[in-house]
Write a protein that holds these residues in place. Structure first.
Motif, PDB file in Angstrom:
ATOM      1  N   ARG A 122       7.301   5.189  -0.448  1.00 31.70           N
ATOM      2  CA  ARG A 122       8.370   4.582  -1.118  1.00 31.70           C
ATOM      3  C   ARG A 122       7.890   3.183  -1.382  1.00 31.70           C
ATOM      4  N   MET A 123       7.350   2.374  -0.401  1.00 33.71           N
ATOM      5  CA  MET A 123       6.803   0.935  -0.732  1.00 33.71           C
ATOM      6  C   MET A 123       5.900   0.849  -2.071  1.00 33.71           C
ATOM      7  N   MET A 124       5.060   2.002  -2.143  1.00 35.81           N
ATOM      8  CA  MET A 124       4.108   1.878  -3.086  1.00 35.81           C
ATOM      9  C   MET A 124       4.708   2.076  -4.429  1.00 35.81           C
ATOM     10  N   GLN A 125       5.836   2.682  -4.505  1.00 34.77           N
ATOM     11  CA  GLN A 125       6.566   3.117  -5.647  1.00 34.77           C
ATOM     12  C   GLN A 125       7.331   1.672  -6.113  1.00 34.77           C
ATOM     13  N   ASP A 126       8.375   1.265  -5.144  1.00 37.05           N
ATOM     14  CA  ASP A 126       9.289   0.191  -5.034  1.00 37.05           C
ATOM     15  C   ASP A 126       8.514  -1.148  -5.457  1.00 37.05           C
ATOM     16  N   LEU A 127       7.389  -1.259  -4.663  1.00 36.20           N
ATOM     17  CA  LEU A 127       6.779  -2.700  -4.695  1.00 36.20           C
ATOM     18  C   LEU A 127       5.612  -2.793  -5.892  1.00 36.20           C
ATOM     19  N   LYS A 128       5.450  -1.600  -6.431  1.00 30.95           N
ATOM     20  CA  LYS A 128       4.328  -1.390  -7.427  1.00 30.95           C
ATOM     21  C   LYS A 128       2.909  -1.920  -6.817  1.00 30.95           C
ATOM     22  N   SER A 129       2.788  -1.197  -5.802  1.00 32.16           N
ATOM     23  CA  SER A 129       1.360  -1.777  -5.002  1.00 32.16           C
ATOM     24  C   SER A 129       0.190  -1.151  -6.250  1.00 32.16           C
ATOM     25  N   THR A 130      -0.554  -2.201  -6.419  1.00 33.23           N
ATOM     26  CA  THR A 130      -1.717  -1.979  -7.123  1.00 33.23           C
ATOM     27  C   THR A 130      -3.020  -1.949  -6.411  1.00 33.23           C
ATOM     28  N   VAL A 131      -3.145  -2.185  -5.227  1.00 30.66           N
ATOM     29  CA  VAL A 131      -4.368  -1.905  -4.313  1.00 30.66           C
ATOM     30  C   VAL A 131      -3.974  -1.289  -2.990  1.00 30.66           C
ATOM     31  N   LEU A 132      -4.875  -0.249  -2.642  1.00 27.24           N
ATOM     32  CA  LEU A 132      -4.445   0.480  -1.371  1.00 27.24           C
ATOM     33  C   LEU A 132      -5.732   0.198  -0.496  1.00 27.24           C
ATOM     34  N   CYS A 133      -5.516  -0.185   0.669  1.00 32.39           N
ATOM     35  CA  CYS A 133      -6.598  -0.333   1.787  1.00 32.39           C
ATOM     36  C   CYS A 133      -6.013   0.638   2.681  1.00 32.39           C
ATOM     37  N   ALA A 134      -7.453   1.223   2.992  1.00 32.24           N
ATOM     38  CA  ALA A 134      -7.094   2.405   4.033  1.00 32.24           C
ATOM     39  C   ALA A 134      -8.402   3.065   4.677  1.00 32.24           C
ATOM     40  N   THR A 135      -8.243   3.914   5.659  1.00 34.24           N
ATOM     41  CA  THR A 135      -9.420   4.518   5.979  1.00 34.24           C
ATOM     42  C   THR A 135      -9.601   5.449   4.940  1.00 34.24           C
ATOM     43  N   SER A 136     -10.612   6.328   5.024  1.00 34.21           N
ATOM     44  CA  SER A 136     -11.002   7.423   3.811  1.00 34.21           C
ATOM     45  C   SER A 136     -10.055   8.643   4.230  1.00 34.21           C
ATOM     46  N   SER A 137      -9.907   8.565   5.504  1.00 37.22           N
ATOM     47  CA  SER A 137      -9.008  10.016   5.660  1.00 37.22           C
ATOM     48  C   SER A 137      -7.655   9.849   5.521  1.00 37.22           C
ATOM     49  N   TYR A 138      -7.047   8.426   5.693  1.00 38.33           N
ATOM     50  CA  TYR A 138      -5.850   8.221   5.523  1.00 38.33           C
ATOM     51  C   TYR A 138      -5.398   8.062   3.930  1.00 38.33           C
ATOM     52  N   ALA A 139      -6.451   7.593   3.166  1.00 32.21           N
ATOM     53  CA  ALA A 139      -6.199   7.727   1.700  1.00 32.21           C
ATOM     54  C   ALA A 139      -6.357   9.114   1.406  1.00 32.21           C
ATOM     55  N   LEU A 140      -7.104   9.750   1.729  1.00 31.37           N
ATOM     56  CA  LEU A 140      -6.977  11.430   1.297  1.00 31.37           C
ATOM     57  C   LEU A 140      -5.617  12.074   1.577  1.00 31.37           C
ATOM     58  N   LEU A 141      -5.011  11.553   2.916  1.00 28.60           N
ATOM     59  CA  LEU A 141      -3.894  12.331   3.200  1.00 28.60           C
ATOM     60  C   LEU A 141      -2.899  11.794   2.227  1.00 28.60           C
ATOM     61  N   LEU A 142      -2.750  10.375   1.804  1.00 30.57           N
ATOM     62  CA  LEU A 142      -1.870  10.055   0.886  1.00 30.57           C
ATOM     63  C   LEU A 142      -2.132  10.546  -0.385  1.00 30.57           C
ATOM     64  N   ALA A 143      -3.361  10.858  -0.842  1.00 31.25           N
ATOM     65  CA  ALA A 143      -3.747  11.179  -2.206  1.00 31.25           C
ATOM     66  C   ALA A 143      -3.052  12.792  -2.360  1.00 31.25           C
ATOM     67  N   GLU A 144      -3.395  13.492  -1.375  1.00 25.18           N
ATOM     68  CA  GLU A 144      -2.663  14.797  -1.251  1.00 25.18           C
ATOM     69  C   GLU A 144      -1.384  14.888  -1.241  1.00 25.18           C
ATOM     70  N   GLU A 145      -0.722  13.925  -0.539  1.00 29.45           N
ATOM     71  CA  GLU A 145       0.924  13.828  -0.471  1.00 29.45           C
ATOM     72  C   GLU A 145       1.311  13.563  -1.867  1.00 29.45           C
ATOM     73  N   ILE A 146       0.719  12.506  -2.391  1.00 28.42           N
ATOM     74  CA  ILE A 146       1.191  11.918  -3.685  1.00 28.42           C
ATOM     75  C   ILE A 146       0.956  13.089  -4.919  1.00 28.42           C
ATOM     76  N   GLU A 147      -0.148  14.034  -4.696  1.00 31.24           N
ATOM     77  CA  GLU A 147      -0.391  15.029  -5.824  1.00 31.24           C
ATOM     78  C   GLU A 147       0.642  16.066  -5.485  1.00 31.24           C
ATOM     79  N   ALA A 148       1.233  16.360  -4.297  1.00 31.05           N
ATOM     80  CA  ALA A 148       1.974  17.477  -3.959  1.00 31.05           C
ATOM     81  C   ALA A 148       3.307  17.332  -4.461  1.00 31.05           C
TER      82      ALA A 148
END
Ligand code: ZN
Length: 413
Positions: free
Chosen positions: A154-180
């Motif tokens: 939600r924040m990523m969309q509403d605040l128009k985040s341009t940079v994501l800081c994460a561990t690789s496993s959490y980035a993957l989890l988010l990527a999969e969720e975003i795709e789904a």
């Protein structure tokens, strides 16, 4: 690694008084006249500092300044027992932020960026390091911390985040969720600053493609400031480590002998400016190599580079007489057709001998899946010297985690 004259000077300066300031080093260097160290060769005779030594002086035995100068502590995770507590002075906190801001700059982050920070805040050094670096640079920090994927998206969309800081496993989890959820077109992400665990090329490509971002690997460890002492650049060829704050060596993990640049071994770090808890020749247990040459990177940075980490000295596992690193398993998976990035290795002792099963995610079914299993086992045998049982499982079946994903399960002992 050839020590620079400025580095030797900073080391010599520290060594003049380290035994008076630090009870830990008074004991470690007992009987050694460290004030006599005048060259790189002298320095390389000094004993290493080990994580277990640091644990043994828990809680504050590493402190090398009066109490009045300590402004903060951090602690490494105590998964294997007693944690290590690192005291920071105000200058240490600033120095860390300076390095972290540099990392963001190298990753192309600027004052107009909106930086969504998902690593954890608290005793460990992750979240707060990203935050301080981001603020020092002048970008907008969005201090989310880990978890709560719903809110993250939600924040990523509403605040128009341009940079994501994460561990690789959490980035993957988010990527999969975003795709789904088909959210990609609603996002403004353009860069990822990803750290704190070793990961394979395939996983990186998935995150990069699914999020449509360019990824930078950040390096660091709690004992030495935290994440942010080095980062990969636009060339994506190893990580620059800031030579004005840390002196790096790579040594043979078994003998402790320094290795030539280009040879893979254990990374050893000496802090050059740290006040609260200086560390001399600290063994990181990270396996990598120093990229040879005079470190002229096409990006223009002068700081020396270490290669992508190939593992931890303690990740090395031995099956049927072969030494195997997780990075080798990843390499085999990367070159086998029909596999995804996710895998698990199960090692067991069955009927008097070792048995290793590699579970990997695959979109294939039936005969095609069997063919991939056979191919993986064959490539593994050729690369690593022993034959595993390869077993394909459906996509999404293996666990993802918000922190570090455990992939090797050894039930032999
Ligand atoms: Zn570079």
């Amino acid at each position: 690694m050839q020590m620079k004259p400025e580095q030797l000077e900073l080391i010599r300066e520290q060594l003049q008084t380290i035994k008076e300031r630090s009870p830990f080093y008074a004991k470690k260097f007992e009987g050694i006249d460290v004030a006599d160290v005048a060259s790189q060769a002298d320095f390389e005779k000094l004993p290493f500092s080990e994580k277990d030594d640091l644990r043994s002086v828990y809680p504050l035995g590493l402190q090398a300044v009066p109490d009045a100068e300590v402004v903060r502590i951090h602690s490494s995770s105590g998964t294997t027992g007693t944690p290590v507590i690192i005291p920071y002075t105000s200058q240490d906190v600033t120095d860390w932020a300076v390095q972290f801001a540099r990392c963001f700059e190298i990753a192309g982050v600027g004052v107009l960026d909106r930086v969504q920070i998902t690593p954890g805040y608290g005793l460990w050094t992750a979240g707060i390091g990203f935050q301080a670096g981001c603020e020092r640079l002048g970008a907008m920090a969005i201090p989310m911390g880990p978890g709560n994927t719903e809110k993250q998206l939600r924040m990523m969309q509403d605040l128009k985040s341009t940079v994501l800081c994460a561990t690789s496993s959490y980035a993957l989890l988010l990527a999969e969720e975003i795709e789904a959820r088909g959210l990609r077109d609603k996002l403004h992400l353009r860069r990822g600053v990803i750290g704190s665990e070793r990961w394979g090329e395939k996983m990186r490509n998935r995150i990069q493609n699914e999020l449509g971002i360019e990824i930078y690997d950040i390096y660091g460890l709690t004992e030495i400031y935290g994440p942010g002492i080095g980062i990969s650049c636009d060339e994506h060829c190893g990580m620059h480590v800031f030579e004005d704050f840390c002196y790096i060596e790579v040594v043979d993990p078994n003998t402790g002998e320094p290795l030539s640049d280009g040879e893979v071994g254990e990374l050893v770090i000496t802090t050059l400016r740290k006040q609260g808890a200086p560390l001399i020749r600290y063994r990181t247990h990270d396996l990598t190599r120093i990229l040879p040459g005079d470190c002229k990177c096409a990006c223009g940075e002068k700081h020396p580079r270490i290669d992508t980490l190939v593992g931890r000295t303690d990740d090395l596992f031995k099956v049927k007489g072969c030494n195997i690193f997780p990075a080798q398993v990843e390499e085999v998976i990367a070159i086998t057709d029909g596999t995804s990035s996710e895998y698990q290795v199960m090692i067991d002792h069955v009927d008097g001998h070792d048995e290793m099963t590699i579970l990997f995610e695959t979109p294939l079914e039936g005969d095609a899946r069997e063919k991939a299993e056979l191919e993986l086992a064959t490539i593994f045998k050729a690369k690593c010297g022993c034959t595993p049982i390869a077993k394909g499982v459906p996509m999404g079946e293996l666990p993802r985690s918000e922190k570090k994903t455990k992939r090797i399960f050894d039930s032999r002992y």
